[in-house]
Write a protein that holds these residues in place. Structure first.
Motif, PDB file in Angstrom:
ATOM      1  N   LEU A 138      -4.478  27.192  50.809  1.00  0.00           N
ATOM      2  CA  LEU A 138      -5.803  27.011  51.405  1.00  0.00           C
ATOM      3  C   LEU A 138      -6.386  25.649  51.041  1.00  0.00           C
ATOM      4  CD1 LEU A 138      -7.842  28.494  53.096  1.00  0.00           C
ATOM      5  CD2 LEU A 138      -8.754  29.570  51.054  1.00  0.00           C
ATOM      6  N   ARG A 139      -6.202  25.276  49.791  1.00  0.00           N
ATOM      7  CA  ARG A 139      -6.735  23.974  49.376  1.00  0.00           C
ATOM      8  C   ARG A 139      -6.010  22.845  50.126  1.00  0.00           C
ATOM      9  NH1 ARG A 139      -6.280  21.759  43.352  1.00  0.00           N
ATOM     10  NH2 ARG A 139      -4.132  21.989  43.959  1.00  0.00           N
ATOM     11  N   ALA A 140      -4.686  22.978  50.195  1.00  0.00           N
ATOM     12  CA  ALA A 140      -3.915  21.925  50.868  1.00  0.00           C
ATOM     13  C   ALA A 140      -4.283  21.847  52.348  1.00  0.00           C
ATOM     14  CB  ALA A 140      -2.425  22.194  50.702  1.00  0.00           C
ATOM     15  N   ALA A 141      -4.463  23.004  52.974  1.00  0.00           N
ATOM     16  CA  ALA A 141      -4.791  23.004  54.411  1.00  0.00           C
ATOM     17  C   ALA A 141      -6.151  22.353  54.644  1.00  0.00           C
ATOM     18  CB  ALA A 141      -4.790  24.434  54.943  1.00  0.00           C
ATOM     19  N   THR A 142      -7.084  22.629  53.753  1.00  0.00           N
ATOM     20  CA  THR A 142      -8.417  22.031  53.907  1.00  0.00           C
ATOM     21  C   THR A 142      -8.334  20.528  53.689  1.00  0.00           C
ATOM     22  OG1 THR A 142      -9.322  24.069  52.997  1.00  0.00           O
ATOM     23  CG2 THR A 142     -10.820  22.199  53.134  1.00  0.00           C
ATOM     24  N   LYS A 143      -7.610  20.154  52.651  1.00  0.00           N
ATOM     25  CA  LYS A 143      -7.467  18.712  52.364  1.00  0.00           C
ATOM     26  C   LYS A 143      -6.839  17.999  53.551  1.00  0.00           C
ATOM     27  CE  LYS A 143      -7.236  17.054  47.787  1.00  0.00           C
ATOM     28  NZ  LYS A 143      -6.555  16.631  46.632  1.00  0.00           N
ATOM     29  N   LYS A 144      -5.826  18.642  54.090  1.00  0.00           N
ATOM     30  CA  LYS A 144      -5.135  18.029  55.217  1.00  0.00           C
ATOM     31  C   LYS A 144      -6.115  17.817  56.373  1.00  0.00           C
ATOM     32  CE  LYS A 144      -1.462  19.328  58.323  1.00  0.00           C
ATOM     33  NZ  LYS A 144      -0.519  20.400  58.572  1.00  0.00           N
ATOM     34  N   ALA A 145      -6.924  18.834  56.639  1.00  0.00           N
ATOM     35  CA  ALA A 145      -7.888  18.710  57.745  1.00  0.00           C
ATOM     36  C   ALA A 145      -8.869  17.583  57.467  1.00  0.00           C
ATOM     37  CB  ALA A 145      -8.635  20.018  57.930  1.00  0.00           C
ATOM     38  N   LEU A 146      -9.321  17.506  56.239  1.00  0.00           N
ATOM     39  CA  LEU A 146     -10.296  16.458  55.906  1.00  0.00           C
ATOM     40  C   LEU A 146      -9.648  15.084  56.010  1.00  0.00           C
ATOM     41  CD1 LEU A 146     -12.043  18.070  52.817  1.00  0.00           C
ATOM     42  CD2 LEU A 146     -13.001  17.740  55.082  1.00  0.00           C
ATOM     43  N   GLY A 147      -8.401  14.986  55.537  1.00  0.00           N
ATOM     44  CA  GLY A 147      -7.715  13.700  55.542  1.00  0.00           C
ATOM     45  C   GLY A 147      -7.362  13.270  56.950  1.00  0.00           C
ATOM     46  N   GLN A 148      -6.865  14.229  57.734  1.00  0.00           N
ATOM     47  CA  GLN A 148      -6.423  13.929  59.082  1.00  0.00           C
ATOM     48  C   GLN A 148      -7.545  13.344  59.927  1.00  0.00           C
ATOM     49  OE1 GLN A 148      -5.163  17.450  61.148  1.00  0.00           O
ATOM     50  NE2 GLN A 148      -3.063  16.820  60.859  1.00  0.00           N
ATOM     51  N   PHE A 149      -8.737  13.865  59.694  1.00  0.00           N
ATOM     52  CA  PHE A 149      -9.819  13.464  60.571  1.00  0.00           C
ATOM     53  C   PHE A 149     -10.768  12.488  59.914  1.00  0.00           C
ATOM     54  CE2 PHE A 149      -8.481  17.632  62.042  1.00  0.00           C
ATOM     55  CZ  PHE A 149      -8.099  17.268  63.313  1.00  0.00           C
ATOM     56  N   SER A 150     -10.471  12.092  58.675  1.00  0.00           N
ATOM     57  CA  SER A 150     -11.420  11.200  58.033  1.00  0.00           C
ATOM     58  C   SER A 150     -11.053   9.762  58.314  1.00  0.00           C
ATOM     59  CB  SER A 150     -11.516  11.504  56.541  1.00  0.00           C
ATOM     60  OG  SER A 150     -10.299  11.199  55.935  1.00  0.00           O
ATOM     61  N   LEU A 151     -11.064   8.932  57.297  1.00  0.00           N
ATOM     62  CA  LEU A 151     -10.870   7.492  57.438  1.00  0.00           C
ATOM     63  C   LEU A 151      -9.879   7.131  58.542  1.00  0.00           C
ATOM     64  CD1 LEU A 151     -12.121   5.254  55.839  1.00  0.00           C
ATOM     65  CD2 LEU A 151     -10.015   5.105  54.545  1.00  0.00           C
ATOM     66  N   GLY A 152     -10.338   6.419  59.499  1.00  0.00           N
ATOM     67  CA  GLY A 152      -9.418   5.956  60.510  1.00  0.00           C
ATOM     68  C   GLY A 152      -9.547   6.686  61.825  1.00  0.00           C
ATOM     69  N   ASN A 153      -9.827   7.956  61.783  1.00  0.00           N
ATOM     70  CA  ASN A 153      -9.866   8.704  63.029  1.00  0.00           C
ATOM     71  C   ASN A 153     -11.246   9.198  63.388  1.00  0.00           C
ATOM     72  OD1 ASN A 153      -7.170   8.496  63.443  1.00  0.00           O
ATOM     73  ND2 ASN A 153      -6.695  10.371  62.357  1.00  0.00           N
ATOM     74  N   GLU A 154     -12.095   9.294  62.385  1.00  0.00           N
ATOM     75  CA  GLU A 154     -13.329  10.038  62.596  1.00  0.00           C
ATOM     76  C   GLU A 154     -14.181   9.490  63.729  1.00  0.00           C
ATOM     77  OE1 GLU A 154     -14.530   9.409  58.655  1.00  0.00           O
ATOM     78  OE2 GLU A 154     -13.975   7.366  59.043  1.00  0.00           O
ATOM     79  N   LEU A 155     -14.176   8.179  63.900  1.00  0.00           N
ATOM     80  CA  LEU A 155     -15.056   7.604  64.898  1.00  0.00           C
ATOM     81  C   LEU A 155     -14.702   8.095  66.293  1.00  0.00           C
ATOM     82  CD1 LEU A 155     -17.358   5.500  64.903  1.00  0.00           C
ATOM     83  CD2 LEU A 155     -15.683   3.965  65.889  1.00  0.00           C
ATOM     84  N   LEU A 156     -13.442   8.455  66.447  1.00  0.00           N
ATOM     85  CA  LEU A 156     -12.998   8.850  67.771  1.00  0.00           C
ATOM     86  C   LEU A 156     -13.686  10.112  68.249  1.00  0.00           C
ATOM     87  CD1 LEU A 156      -9.275   8.134  67.140  1.00  0.00           C
ATOM     88  CD2 LEU A 156     -11.038   6.659  68.074  1.00  0.00           C
ATOM     89  N   PHE A 157     -14.277  10.859  67.320  1.00  0.00           N
ATOM     90  CA  PHE A 157     -14.994  12.055  67.733  1.00  0.00           C
ATOM     91  C   PHE A 157     -16.192  11.702  68.595  1.00  0.00           C
ATOM     92  CE2 PHE A 157     -13.233  15.740  65.942  1.00  0.00           C
ATOM     93  CZ  PHE A 157     -12.446  15.264  64.924  1.00  0.00           C
ATOM     94  N   ASN A 158     -16.830  10.605  68.257  1.00  0.00           N
ATOM     95  CA  ASN A 158     -18.086  10.334  68.916  1.00  0.00           C
ATOM     96  C   ASN A 158     -18.385   8.848  68.896  1.00  0.00           C
ATOM     97  OD1 ASN A 158     -20.110  11.295  70.307  1.00  0.00           O
ATOM     98  ND2 ASN A 158     -21.077  12.455  68.646  1.00  0.00           N
ATOM     99  N   PRO A 159     -17.529   8.071  69.486  1.00  0.00           N
ATOM    100  CA  PRO A 159     -17.671   6.634  69.296  1.00  0.00           C
ATOM    101  C   PRO A 159     -18.985   6.081  69.818  1.00  0.00           C
ATOM    102  CG  PRO A 159     -15.988   7.121  70.939  1.00  0.00           C
ATOM    103  CD  PRO A 159     -16.426   8.416  70.382  1.00  0.00           C
ATOM    104  N   ILE A 160     -19.431   6.616  70.927  1.00  0.00           N
ATOM    105  CA  ILE A 160     -20.562   5.977  71.576  1.00  0.00           C
ATOM    106  C   ILE A 160     -21.835   6.102  70.742  1.00  0.00           C
ATOM    107  CG2 ILE A 160     -22.013   5.954  73.643  1.00  0.00           C
ATOM    108  CD1 ILE A 160     -19.096   4.850  73.862  1.00  0.00           C
ATOM    109  N   GLN A 161     -22.075   7.307  70.210  1.00  0.00           N
ATOM    110  CA  GLN A 161     -23.290   7.464  69.429  1.00  0.00           C
ATOM    111  C   GLN A 161     -23.274   6.625  68.166  1.00  0.00           C
ATOM    112  OE1 GLN A 161     -22.032  10.032  71.090  1.00  0.00           O
ATOM    113  NE2 GLN A 161     -23.383  11.803  71.007  1.00  0.00           N
ATOM    114  N   GLU A 162     -22.085   6.431  67.622  1.00  0.00           N
ATOM    115  CA  GLU A 162     -22.066   5.791  66.325  1.00  0.00           C
ATOM    116  C   GLU A 162     -22.249   4.289  66.424  1.00  0.00           C
ATOM    117  OE1 GLU A 162     -19.695   7.145  63.409  1.00  0.00           O
ATOM    118  OE2 GLU A 162     -19.637   9.199  64.116  1.00  0.00           O
ATOM    119  N   VAL A 163     -21.567   3.660  67.352  1.00  0.00           N
ATOM    120  CA  VAL A 163     -21.777   2.227  67.519  1.00  0.00           C
ATOM    121  C   VAL A 163     -21.955   1.943  68.988  1.00  0.00           C
ATOM    122  CG1 VAL A 163     -20.765   1.040  65.552  1.00  0.00           C
ATOM    123  CG2 VAL A 163     -19.291   2.063  67.257  1.00  0.00           C
ATOM    124  N   ASP A 164     -23.046   1.321  69.269  1.00  0.00           N
ATOM    125  CA  ASP A 164     -23.434   1.131  70.631  1.00  0.00           C
ATOM    126  C   ASP A 164     -22.992  -0.260  71.080  1.00  0.00           C
ATOM    127  OD1 ASP A 164     -24.718   1.352  72.939  1.00  0.00           O
ATOM    128  OD2 ASP A 164     -26.742   1.124  72.131  1.00  0.00           O
TER     129      ASP A 164
END
Ligand code: ADP
Ligand code: MG
Length: 622
Positions: free
Chosen positions: A318-344
């Motif tokens: 469970l810990r590894a799965a959570t870490k993986k999710a956090l890592g996968q979507f953090s640094l580097g990818n996160e902006l792709l969730f909502n690029p427009i709102q974050e930087v105009d």
């Protein structure tokens, strides 16, 4: 001596059992909703009056009961869900102990109506305090309706223990949410005193979460998915910036059952270590599926506590799965969730050739030289960065502490030695690489709030306020030696209410370590004779007021917590704010300092500090 032991009548035994199973209206709601689930219902209505005191009714369109089952279901140990002891290890239903209806009927007036799908007529049973008053055929829709009236009518002690309606109703609501969340394909409605509180339509898990908690929840989570021989995990964990100061919304389900399991909850929280500030907690909606023979749900009458045979493996997965999710979507990818709102970034006009960014700075500038040259350097801009940014104030003594490093132009000439970084060294997008990439690169500012810089791995976008907060926080937090104080030419008086003055008095000794020198005049007035370099004298009172209110808010007693709270509060207030024009050197310094931090991605208040848009995605931002 005569015999003194007697067998208690069923009604008394049921009342005793009820004490375990039904301690408040919410527990009766849980049992009735679970029965409706077990009956295979696809539509369930919950109706309560007076927070369940006067009425709890659950109406379902499940399989219904035969005439004799409708009578028998109120007997103790009457269940259709298990037949032999071995069945306990292959449980696929919510209930199995056969005691809920018997318990409820012992302490309330219950009216049951039930009709099986292939029957013309239904049956009605009225039972009060375990006494069957009436059973008659009746016309009713197929499925079952159970109305529990005047709960605890015959157990005044229990009734008197109930809390205010608002509290009892919130317990019921919590039970409703747990069951509705995990049974997302079922339609649920919930009425209280004639008002509809929830009207939920079947959908997937994510849809149900946003139906229950609001649309804004769609943006707040990363998905978690992992499948192993021991467990199948699927769910959502909150993005670090949406962590909270309390463990409110943490939902862990095993085989469709909400459970409380401190060890497994800790596994999820552990994945957030160093990502969110201390005393902040993630929100999560986590579903586990395990082989029923590997868990024991029969360790507590309410079945919210369970035992796992594979607990330690589950913890790790469970810990590894959570870490993986956090890592996968953090640094580097996160902006792709909502690029427009974050930087105009507006699209460039057709044919426009962007000019190469220019870096303007004065290489001879020395903030500690007491001459006019420093002031005329291109350092303080129209909107004015905080006064201390590059401003060599006449009455300040030179300082060489960590405090100055952020705006210390000396660094421009001689880059700082490689910092000791504590980030995972295995990170392919290593923080030290990024730092190398950004330290010398020109930056631009967007909306006076974001610093943008080009790197080989993409476009790095940094939120200046969140980043500076992180930098200052780590600087304060790690200040093992005393931070140098700058003496004020004119001491500043600060005044507090008597209660706040007591708190301030307590905090004064910590503040000394951060470069403040403070004495007291009388009970409620304090005189500040020195501050750290980046503090405006005119804002001292405001800074302390906010610090005291943060401190009160955090209600922290332990010394270590107090320090964290102080550091966080100071960093938050002293950080450069959004909407502040920054000069090139200032931006580069923020970039360089940020990548020296232990946890550069998140501000101490839990806000994301940076995002990277990889080159291949840049043109996809519409
Ligand atoms: P358990 O759920 O542990 O079996 P309960 O006392 O909750 O025990 O219910 C006793 C039995 O009554 C159940 O096993 C089931 O057969 C029947 N029953 C209860 N509620 C319903 C319902 N809503 N629809 C159909 N059958 C029900
Ligand atoms: Mg039951």
């Amino acid at each position: 001596m005569s015999d003194i032991i007697n067998i208690l009548p069923d009604s008394v035994a049921n009342q005793i059992a009820a004490g375990e199973v039904v301690d408040r209206p919410a527990s009766a709601v849980k049992e009735l909703l679970e029965n409706a689930m077990d009956a295979g219902a696809t539509k369930i209505q919950l109706i309560v009056k007076d927070a369940g005191r006067s009425l709890i009714q659950v109406i379902d369109n499940g399989c219904g009961m035969s005439d004799s089952d409708a009578r028998l279901c109120f007997e103790r140990h009457a269940t259709s869900k298990i037949h032999k002891a071995d069945d306990l290890y292959a449980i696929h239903t919510m209930g199995f102990r056969g005691e809920a209806l018997a318990s409820i009927a012992a302490i309330a007036q219950v009216e049951l109506k039930s009709r099986m799908h292939d029957s013309e007529l239904g049956t009605q049973v009225i039972i009060e305090g375990s006494d069957v008053k009436e059973q008659t055929p009746c016309a009713c829709p197929f499925g079952t309706s159970i109305a529990v009236k005047n709960l605890f009518y015959n157990v005044p002690a229990r009734r008197n223990f109930l809390k205010k309606d608002s509290i009892e109703l919130s317990h019921i609501e919590e039970i409703f949410k747990r069951i509705a969340l995990i049974n997302c394909d079922i339609d649920f409605s919930f009425h209280s005193n004639g008002r509809i509180l929830y009207d939920l339509h079947g959908g997937n898990f994510a849809e149900r979460i946003s139906q229950v908690f609001g649309e804004s929840y769609r943006e707040r989570f990363y998905p978690v998915n992992e499948s192993t021989d021991i467990v199948k995990i699927s769910g959502y964990v909150s993005k670090p910036e949406f962590s909270r100061k309390s463990r409110g919304e943490q939902y862990l389900f095993v085989n469709h059952r909400f459970i409380k399991h401190p060890a497994l909850s800790a596994a999820i929280e552990k994945a957030y270590t160093d990502i969110i500030p201390e005393h902040y907690y993630p929100t999560y909606f986590m579903r586990l599926e395990v082989d029923p023979s590997r868990i024991d749900v029969n360790i507590h009458p309410t079945k919210t506590e369970v035992k796992f045979i594979d607990e330690s493996a589950l913890f790790a997965i469970l810990r590894a799965a959570t870490k993986k999710a956090l890592g996968q979507f953090s640094l580097g990818n996160e902006l792709l969730f909502n690029p427009i709102q974050e930087v105009d970034i507006p699209p460039a006009p057709k044919g426009y050739v962007p000019p190469q960014p220019q870096v303007h700075y004065n290489p001879d500038y020395n903030p500690f030289e007491m001459n006019g040259k420093a002031k005329t350097g291109n350092t303080v801009s129209s909107k004015g960065v905080t006064s201390s940014f590059f401003q060599p104030t006449e009455h300040r003594e030179p300082v060489s502490s960590k405090w100055t490093s952020f705006f210390d132009i000396e660094k421009e000439k001689t880059p700082p030695p490689d910092p000791v970084l504590k980030m995972d060294s295995g990170d392919e997008n290593g923080i030290d690489d990024k730092r190398e990439q950004v330290v010398h690169n020109p930056c631009i500012q967007i909306k006076n709030s974001f610093i943008v810089c080009s790197m080989p791995s993409g476009l790095l976008i940094v939120d200046q306020q969140a980043a500076h907060e992180r930098i200052l926080f780590e600087r304060f937090n790690s200040a093992s030696e005393q931070v140098a104080a700058q003496h004020l030419l004119f001491p500043v008086n600060c005044q507090f209410s008597p209660a706040d003055a007591d708190i301030f008095n307590e905090l004064c000794s910590d503040l000394k370590g951060y470069g403040f020198e403070i004495g007291s005049i009388g009970q409620t007035t304090f005189v500040v004779t020195a501050t750290p370099p980046d503090v405006k004298e005119s804002e001292l009172q405001q800074l302390f007021d906010k610090m005291i209110s943060d401190y009160k808010g955090s209600m922290l007693q332990k010394f270590s917590d107090r320090k964290q709270c102080l550091c966080r509060s100071l960093a938050r207030q002293m950080a450069v704010k959004s909407n502040t024009v920054l000069q090139q050197t200032e931006m580069q310094q923020i970039m360089a300092d940020l990548f020296c931090c232990q946890v550069p991605q998140i501000s101490p208040s839990g806000k994301k500090t940076m995002a990277i848009v990889p080159p291949e995605k840049i043109l996809n931002i519409q």
